[in-house]
Design an enzyme around this catalytic site. Structure first.
Site, PDB file in Angstrom:
ATOM      1  N   HIS A  94      -8.440   0.984  -3.771  1.00  0.00           N
ATOM      2  CA  HIS A  94      -9.341   0.733  -2.644  1.00  0.00           C
ATOM      3  C   HIS A  94     -10.013   2.044  -2.265  1.00  0.00           C
ATOM      4  O   HIS A  94      -9.369   2.936  -1.711  1.00  0.00           O
ATOM      5  CB  HIS A  94      -8.494   0.168  -1.487  1.00  0.00           C
ATOM      6  N   ASP A 122      -6.456  -6.663   4.259  1.00  0.00           N
ATOM      7  CA  ASP A 122      -5.923  -5.302   4.316  1.00  0.00           C
ATOM      8  C   ASP A 122      -5.913  -4.791   5.749  1.00  0.00           C
ATOM      9  O   ASP A 122      -6.960  -4.609   6.359  1.00  0.00           O
ATOM     10  CB  ASP A 122      -6.789  -4.398   3.423  1.00  0.00           C
ATOM     11  N   ASP A 129      -4.796   3.520  -1.726  1.00  0.00           N
ATOM     12  CA  ASP A 129      -5.844   3.786  -0.740  1.00  0.00           C
ATOM     13  C   ASP A 129      -6.424   5.185  -0.905  1.00  0.00           C
ATOM     14  O   ASP A 129      -5.777   6.181  -0.587  1.00  0.00           O
ATOM     15  CB  ASP A 129      -5.268   3.643   0.673  1.00  0.00           C
ATOM     16  N   HIS A 188      -1.252  -1.326  -4.317  1.00  0.00           N
ATOM     17  CA  HIS A 188      -2.517  -1.016  -3.642  1.00  0.00           C
ATOM     18  C   HIS A 188      -2.588   0.484  -3.342  1.00  0.00           C
ATOM     19  O   HIS A 188      -1.692   1.050  -2.725  1.00  0.00           O
ATOM     20  CB  HIS A 188      -2.591  -1.823  -2.346  1.00  0.00           C
ATOM     21  N   SER A 245       0.847  -1.189   0.000  1.00  0.00           N
ATOM     22  CA  SER A 245       0.000   0.000   0.000  1.00  0.00           C
ATOM     23  C   SER A 245       0.886   1.243   0.000  1.00  0.00           C
ATOM     24  O   SER A 245       1.679   1.448   0.925  1.00  0.00           O
ATOM     25  CB  SER A 245      -0.884   0.029   1.249  1.00  0.00           C
ATOM     26  N   MET A 264     -12.170   4.227  -0.035  1.00  0.00           N
ATOM     27  CA  MET A 264     -12.780   4.405   1.287  1.00  0.00           C
ATOM     28  C   MET A 264     -13.498   5.740   1.239  1.00  0.00           C
ATOM     29  O   MET A 264     -13.092   6.724   1.880  1.00  0.00           O
ATOM     30  CB  MET A 264     -11.697   4.347   2.373  1.00  0.00           C
ATOM     31  N   MET A 286      -9.054   7.887   0.299  1.00  0.00           N
ATOM     32  CA  MET A 286      -9.842   8.232   1.492  1.00  0.00           C
ATOM     33  C   MET A 286     -10.430   9.628   1.336  1.00  0.00           C
ATOM     34  O   MET A 286      -9.780  10.513   0.778  1.00  0.00           O
ATOM     35  CB  MET A 286      -8.951   8.201   2.729  1.00  0.00           C
ATOM     36  N   MET A 309     -11.124  -6.360   5.679  1.00  0.00           N
ATOM     37  CA  MET A 309     -10.336  -5.401   6.460  1.00  0.00           C
ATOM     38  C   MET A 309      -9.992  -6.027   7.810  1.00  0.00           C
ATOM     39  O   MET A 309     -10.876  -6.527   8.525  1.00  0.00           O
ATOM     40  CB  MET A 309     -11.118  -4.100   6.699  1.00  0.00           C
TER      41      MET A 309
HETATM   42  C1  DX5 Z   1      -6.158   1.137   5.826  1.00  0.00           C
HETATM   43  C2  DX5 Z   1      -5.724   0.936   4.386  1.00  0.00           C
HETATM   44  C3  DX5 Z   1      -4.620  -0.037   4.256  1.00  0.00           C
HETATM   45  C4  DX5 Z   1      -3.360   0.398   4.938  1.00  0.00           C
HETATM   46  C5  DX5 Z   1      -2.594  -0.805   5.364  1.00  0.00           C
HETATM   47  O1  DX5 Z   1      -7.215   2.017   5.874  1.00  0.00           O
HETATM   48  O2  DX5 Z   1      -6.806   0.467   3.610  1.00  0.00           O
HETATM   49  O3  DX5 Z   1      -4.368  -0.382   2.898  1.00  0.00           O
HETATM   50  O4  DX5 Z   1      -2.549   1.207   4.174  1.00  0.00           O
HETATM   51  O5  DX5 Z   1      -1.505  -0.361   6.106  1.00  0.00           O
HETATM   52  P1  DX5 Z   1      -0.749  -1.302   7.122  1.00  0.00           P
HETATM   53  O6  DX5 Z   1      -0.248  -2.469   6.343  1.00  0.00           O
HETATM   54  O7  DX5 Z   1       0.317  -0.429   7.656  1.00  0.00           O
HETATM   55  O8  DX5 Z   1      -1.765  -1.729   8.165  1.00  0.00           O
HETATM   56 ZN    ZN Z   2      -6.408  -0.474   1.550  1.00  0.00          ZN
END
Ligand code: DX5
Ligand code: ZN
Length: 226
Positions: free
Chosen positions: A70, A176, A39, A37, A12, A72, A41, A141
Site C-alpha cells: 500500500h 484499511d 504500508d 499488508h 499490516s 501512501m 509512507m 480507507m
Molecule cells: C494506515 C495504514 C493501515 C494501518 C492499519 O495509514 O494504511 O494499514 O496500519 O492499522 P490499524 O489496523 O491499527 O488501524
Molecule cells: Zn495500509
C-alpha cells in the site's frame, strides 16, 4: 493468484516489531494471515515515514502468501518498477496521489503486478467509476492514512456503492484502518472481502507468543463471517 470473494485477513506489519520483520511475517502467516499488508509512507503524502523498496524486497523473502503493498506516497510513477523488483504482488496507489491515475494503474499492471487504487475517507466512490477496467483491488480507507491504531470511520455506504459498481468484475474490496472484531462485520456485510488489520492483529502478541496473533486473526475472521 486466483480470484475469490471469501474473507481474507491481511495483517499490516506497521504494527509489527520493526527490528524483527522477518520473524513477525513468518509468525502471522503461521497463525493464519491470508495476505501480508505492507504500508509504505513518504512523510509527504502522509505525515509519517516507514520504508522503501530495499526493505520491501527484504520482506519478500519471508512472505509465502501474497505481498500487498500500500503506497501512501506521491508521486507514485517513478517508484513502480522498484516495487515490482522488490516483489510486490499487489501495488496500491492512492487516487489522491496524482493527476494521472490511469497511467499509474496501467504502469503497475505493465510491470507485472495487480493494480490497486485506494480512497481516502473524504473521497467519494465515484472517483473510481472510470477505473474499474484498470484495477484489481479498491482499498477503502476507514481512517485518514498515516498511522496505525486510529479510530474507525464508518464508510459502509461507500463500500456498498462500490460493491454495486463492481458487479461481476474480479475486483477485491479491501478495508484499511480501525478494523477489529467489532467493525469487521459492518464492512463484510457491506461487501468487503479483504480486511487489513494492524493493531487488532498484533495487540498482545509477539514472536515469542504468536498464538495471540492467531487468536486475534480468528476473532476478526469469525466476526466478519457472522
Ligand atoms: C494506515 C495504514 C493501515 C494501518 C492499519 O495509514 O494504511 O494499514 O496500519 O492499522 P490499524 O489496523 O491499527 O488501524
Ligand atoms: Zn495500509
Amino acid at each position: 493468484m486466483p480470484f475469490d470473494r471469501s474473507i481474507k485477513i491481511a495483517p499490516s506489519i506497521l504494527s509489527a516489531d520493526f527490528a524483527d520483520f522477518g520473524r513477525e511475517i513468518e509468525a502471522i502467516e503461521a497463525e493464519g494471515a491470508d495476505w501480508v499488508h505492507v504500508d509504505v509512507m513518504d512523510g509527504h503524502f502522509v505525515p509519517n515515514l516507514t520504508f522503501g523498496p530495499p526493505a520491501v524486497k527484504a520482506f519478500r523473502k519471508h512472505v509465502k502468501t501474497v505481498m500487498d503493498v500500500h503506497l501512501m506516497i506521491a508521486p507514485v510513477d517513478p517508484y513502480i518498477e522498484a516495487y515490482a523488483e522488490a516483489g510486490a504482488d499487489i501495488l496500491t496507489a492512492h487516487v489522491e496521489a496524482g493527476p494521472h491515475i490511469h497511467r499509474t494503474l496501467q504502469a503497475i499492471r505493465g510491470a507485472g503486478m495487480k493494480a490497486g487504487v485506494a480512497l481516502n475517507p473524504g473521497t467519494p466512490a465515484e472517483a473510481v467509476a472510470h477505473l474499474l477496467d484498470l484495477t484489481d483491488l479498491i482499498c477503502v480507507m476507514t481512517v485518514n492514512p498515516g498511522f496505525g491504531g486510529q479510530r474507525f470511520i464508518d464508510m459502509t455506504a461507500k463500500i456498498r456503492a462500490l460493491r454495486e459498481m463492481i458487479g461481476d468484475r474480479p475486483i477485491h474490496i479491501e478495508i484499511d484502518g480501525g478494523v477489529d472484531a467489532q467493525t469487521a462485520p459492518l464492512v463484510a456485510r457491506a461487501g468487503a472481502d479483504v480486511l487489513v488489520a494492524g493493531s487488532a492483529v498484533f495487540r498482545g502478541g509477539s514472536v515469542e507468543a504468536p498464538e495471540v496473533y492467531g487468536d486475534n486473526i480468528r476473532a476478526i475472521r469469525a466476526a466478519a463471517g457472522a
